[in-house]
Design an enzyme around this catalytic site. Structure first.
Site, mmCIF file in Angstrom:
data_model
loop_
_atom_site.group_PDB
_atom_site.id
_atom_site.type_symbol
_atom_site.label_atom_id
_atom_site.label_comp_id
_atom_site.label_asym_id
_atom_site.label_seq_id
_atom_site.Cartn_x
_atom_site.Cartn_y
_atom_site.Cartn_z
ATOM 1 N N THR A 126 -15.269 -0.077 -15.125
ATOM 2 C CA THR A 126 -15.296 -1.127 -14.115
ATOM 3 C C THR A 126 -15.797 -2.415 -14.736
ATOM 4 O O THR A 126 -16.713 -2.422 -15.542
ATOM 5 C CB THR A 126 -16.171 -0.765 -12.887
ATOM 6 O OG1 THR A 126 -16.259 -1.899 -12.014
ATOM 7 C CG2 THR A 126 -17.570 -0.321 -13.280
ATOM 8 N N SER A 127 -15.165 -3.511 -14.314
ATOM 9 C CA SER A 127 -15.551 -4.820 -14.878
ATOM 10 C C SER A 127 -16.794 -5.356 -14.177
ATOM 11 O O SER A 127 -17.354 -6.375 -14.579
ATOM 12 C CB SER A 127 -14.388 -5.805 -14.683
ATOM 13 O OG SER A 127 -14.067 -5.908 -13.283
ATOM 14 N N TYR A 141 0.821 -1.218 0.000
ATOM 15 C CA TYR A 141 0.000 0.000 0.000
ATOM 16 C C TYR A 141 0.851 1.262 0.000
ATOM 17 O O TYR A 141 0.480 2.274 -0.610
ATOM 18 C CB TYR A 141 -0.985 -0.023 1.179
ATOM 19 C CG TYR A 141 -2.187 -0.883 0.862
ATOM 20 C CD1 TYR A 141 -2.284 -2.194 1.314
ATOM 21 C CD2 TYR A 141 -3.202 -0.406 0.026
ATOM 22 C CE1 TYR A 141 -3.358 -3.000 0.971
ATOM 23 C CE2 TYR A 141 -4.286 -1.194 -0.318
ATOM 24 C CZ TYR A 141 -4.356 -2.498 0.143
ATOM 25 O OH TYR A 141 -5.418 -3.293 -0.211
ATOM 26 N N HIS A 183 -14.661 1.752 -1.602
ATOM 27 C CA HIS A 183 -13.573 0.879 -1.129
ATOM 28 C C HIS A 183 -12.492 1.640 -0.375
ATOM 29 O O HIS A 183 -11.370 1.148 -0.238
ATOM 30 C CB HIS A 183 -12.976 0.121 -2.324
ATOM 31 C CG HIS A 183 -13.953 -0.803 -2.962
ATOM 32 N ND1 HIS A 183 -13.805 -1.288 -4.240
ATOM 33 C CD2 HIS A 183 -15.121 -1.329 -2.508
ATOM 34 C CE1 HIS A 183 -14.821 -2.081 -4.536
ATOM 35 N NE2 HIS A 183 -15.640 -2.113 -3.504
ATOM 36 N N ARG A 228 1.584 2.021 -3.526
ATOM 37 C CA ARG A 228 0.433 2.590 -4.247
ATOM 38 C C ARG A 228 0.192 4.035 -3.817
ATOM 39 O O ARG A 228 -0.163 4.895 -4.628
ATOM 40 C CB ARG A 228 -0.811 1.724 -4.014
ATOM 41 C CG ARG A 228 -0.721 0.350 -4.666
ATOM 42 C CD ARG A 228 -1.915 -0.505 -4.330
ATOM 43 N NE ARG A 228 -3.129 -0.020 -4.979
ATOM 44 C CZ ARG A 228 -4.350 -0.469 -4.652
ATOM 45 N NH1 ARG A 228 -4.490 -1.344 -3.665
ATOM 46 N NH2 ARG A 228 -5.410 -0.006 -5.270
ATOM 47 N N ASN A 232 -12.658 3.272 -6.744
ATOM 48 C CA ASN A 232 -11.230 3.612 -6.720
ATOM 49 C C ASN A 232 -10.849 4.223 -5.376
ATOM 50 O O ASN A 232 -11.648 4.911 -4.748
ATOM 51 C CB ASN A 232 -10.895 4.608 -7.840
ATOM 52 C CG ASN A 232 -11.209 4.024 -9.220
ATOM 53 O OD1 ASN A 232 -11.318 2.805 -9.372
ATOM 54 N ND2 ASN A 232 -11.384 4.891 -10.206
ATOM 55 N N VAL A 233 -9.622 3.937 -4.991
ATOM 56 C CA VAL A 233 -9.116 4.486 -3.728
ATOM 57 C C VAL A 233 -8.216 5.696 -3.995
ATOM 58 O O VAL A 233 -7.675 6.291 -3.060
ATOM 59 C CB VAL A 233 -8.371 3.400 -2.908
ATOM 60 C CG1 VAL A 233 -9.371 2.352 -2.384
ATOM 61 C CG2 VAL A 233 -7.263 2.717 -3.711
HETATM 62 N N1 APR Z 1 -10.879 3.599 -20.053
HETATM 63 C C1 APR Z 1 -12.028 3.024 -19.619
HETATM 64 N N2 APR Z 1 -12.116 1.759 -19.144
HETATM 65 C C2 APR Z 1 -10.968 1.047 -19.139
HETATM 66 C C3 APR Z 1 -9.715 1.554 -19.573
HETATM 67 C C4 APR Z 1 -9.705 2.904 -20.041
HETATM 68 N N3 APR Z 1 -8.585 3.480 -20.494
HETATM 69 N N4 APR Z 1 -8.779 0.583 -19.428
HETATM 70 C C5 APR Z 1 -9.419 -0.490 -18.909
HETATM 71 N N5 APR Z 1 -10.732 -0.223 -18.754
HETATM 72 C C6 APR Z 1 -11.793 -1.081 -18.215
HETATM 73 C C7 APR Z 1 -11.574 -2.562 -18.384
HETATM 74 O O1 APR Z 1 -12.079 -2.997 -19.649
HETATM 75 C C8 APR Z 1 -12.403 -3.121 -17.227
HETATM 76 O O2 APR Z 1 -13.767 -3.281 -17.603
HETATM 77 O O3 APR Z 1 -11.815 -0.861 -16.826
HETATM 78 C C9 APR Z 1 -12.286 -2.040 -16.167
HETATM 79 C C10 APR Z 1 -11.294 -2.386 -15.075
HETATM 80 O O4 APR Z 1 -11.795 -3.485 -14.357
HETATM 81 P P1 APR Z 1 -11.007 -3.972 -13.044
HETATM 82 O O5 APR Z 1 -9.555 -3.996 -13.339
HETATM 83 O O6 APR Z 1 -11.693 -5.215 -12.572
HETATM 84 O O7 APR Z 1 -11.227 -2.775 -11.999
HETATM 85 P P2 APR Z 1 -12.524 -2.498 -11.121
HETATM 86 O O8 APR Z 1 -13.767 -2.949 -11.823
HETATM 87 O O9 APR Z 1 -12.455 -1.077 -10.697
HETATM 88 O O10 APR Z 1 -12.277 -3.441 -9.833
HETATM 89 C C11 APR Z 1 -13.239 -3.341 -8.818
HETATM 90 O O11 APR Z 1 -11.922 -4.836 -7.464
HETATM 91 O O12 APR Z 1 -9.965 -5.572 -6.582
HETATM 92 C C12 APR Z 1 -11.051 -4.796 -6.334
HETATM 93 O O13 APR Z 1 -11.043 -3.042 -4.815
HETATM 94 C C13 APR Z 1 -10.672 -3.368 -6.109
HETATM 95 O O14 APR Z 1 -12.063 -1.438 -6.514
HETATM 96 C C14 APR Z 1 -11.501 -2.601 -7.114
HETATM 97 C C15 APR Z 1 -12.586 -3.589 -7.497
#
Ligand code: APR
Length: 232
Positions: A175-176, A53, A104, A56, A87-88
């Protein structure tokens, strides 16, 4: 003013230089999330978790908001904007957004190991100052970052659901939607609300719930979103 609710994830900060979690070069493909970002991991190896951390936090001090963060802040002129972020990082705030809910936690803040949501223990700490073993929170317990670890509850979830329920327009950026309970927010979107998702990849759950997919990176997709909002 219409209530514009925006749920963001790591993808909105990707173009600022902060790695996402599950893309091919994502953070969770580099480190073992459970070992570093979980309650058990912190208990098992505090030094390693703190090191993770601190790195980060230090990186966050070197990056800046991007065009997507900035446009969301500017939209406050025309909409009541509520940002719910997973996002943090503090890039939404640094871009000028004034209404940001962190599901988070926040890397800019620290708390105590014993009771992380004790308000007396939550305080800000300069990102360039590492959290060291032996640093104590107000309750005397080991200081830790004010982030939600895997295995911990998400105290802001109820508030987030209330915000989404009152959306006139719903937007998802970067976000995924694979992490719960945050992903459950999709179920709270009012059926009449126009809805958009900005992501270079297809986000399955958003697609099934009728979100208009703006297939682009956040810094490009945000301008396409504004055009679509102006046409509403
Ligand atoms: N612009 C927009 N979206 C993007 C870009 C970009 N330049 N690059 C990647 N992405 C998309 C990816 O396609 C994916 O759908 O952003 C998403 C990222 O997904 P994750 O990496 O899973 O991140 P997130 O959804 O924020 O994770 C959620 O998981 O581990 C925990 O606490 C952590 O808050 C986090 C949570």
């Amino acid at each position: 003013m219409k209530h514009l609710v925006v749920l963001t994830g790591a993808g909105i900060s990707a173009e600022s230089g902060i790695a996402t979690f599950r893309d091919k070069n994502g953070l969770w493909n580099q480190v073992d999330a459970m070992q570093l970002a979980s309650v058990s991991g912190f208990r098992r190896n505090r030094a390693l978790a703190l090191e993770f951390y601190n790195a980060r936090r230090a990186q966050l001090a070197t990056v800046h908001p991007n065009h997507a963060h900035e446009v969301l802040a500017q939209l406050e002129r025309d909409y009541r904007v509520s940002i719910i972020t997973q996002n943090v990082d503090d890039l939404h705030e640094r871009a000028g957004s004034t209404n940001v809910l962190h599901l988070h936690g926040e890397l800019t803040k620290v708390t105590g190991m014993n009771n992380p949501n004790n308000p007396d223990c939550i305080t800000t700490k300069p990102l360039t100052e590492p959290i060291l073993l032996g640093d104590k929170a107000a309750d005397g317990s080991q200081m830790r970052p004010f982030v939600v670890l895997f295995g911990e509850p998400v105290p802001q979830m109820t508030r987030a659901m209330q915000i989404v329920e009152s959306a006139d327009i719903m937007v998802i950026i970067g976000t995924s939607l694979v992490v719960y309970p945050a992903a459950n927010l999709l179920n709270e979107v009012p059926w009449r609300a126009p809805r958009y998702v900005i992501d270079p990849n297809v986000v399955a759950d958003a697609d099934t719930l009728g979100f208009t997919h703006i297939a682009a990176k956040a810094t490009e997709g945000i301008d396409q979103l504004v055009e679509q909002l102006n046409a509403l």
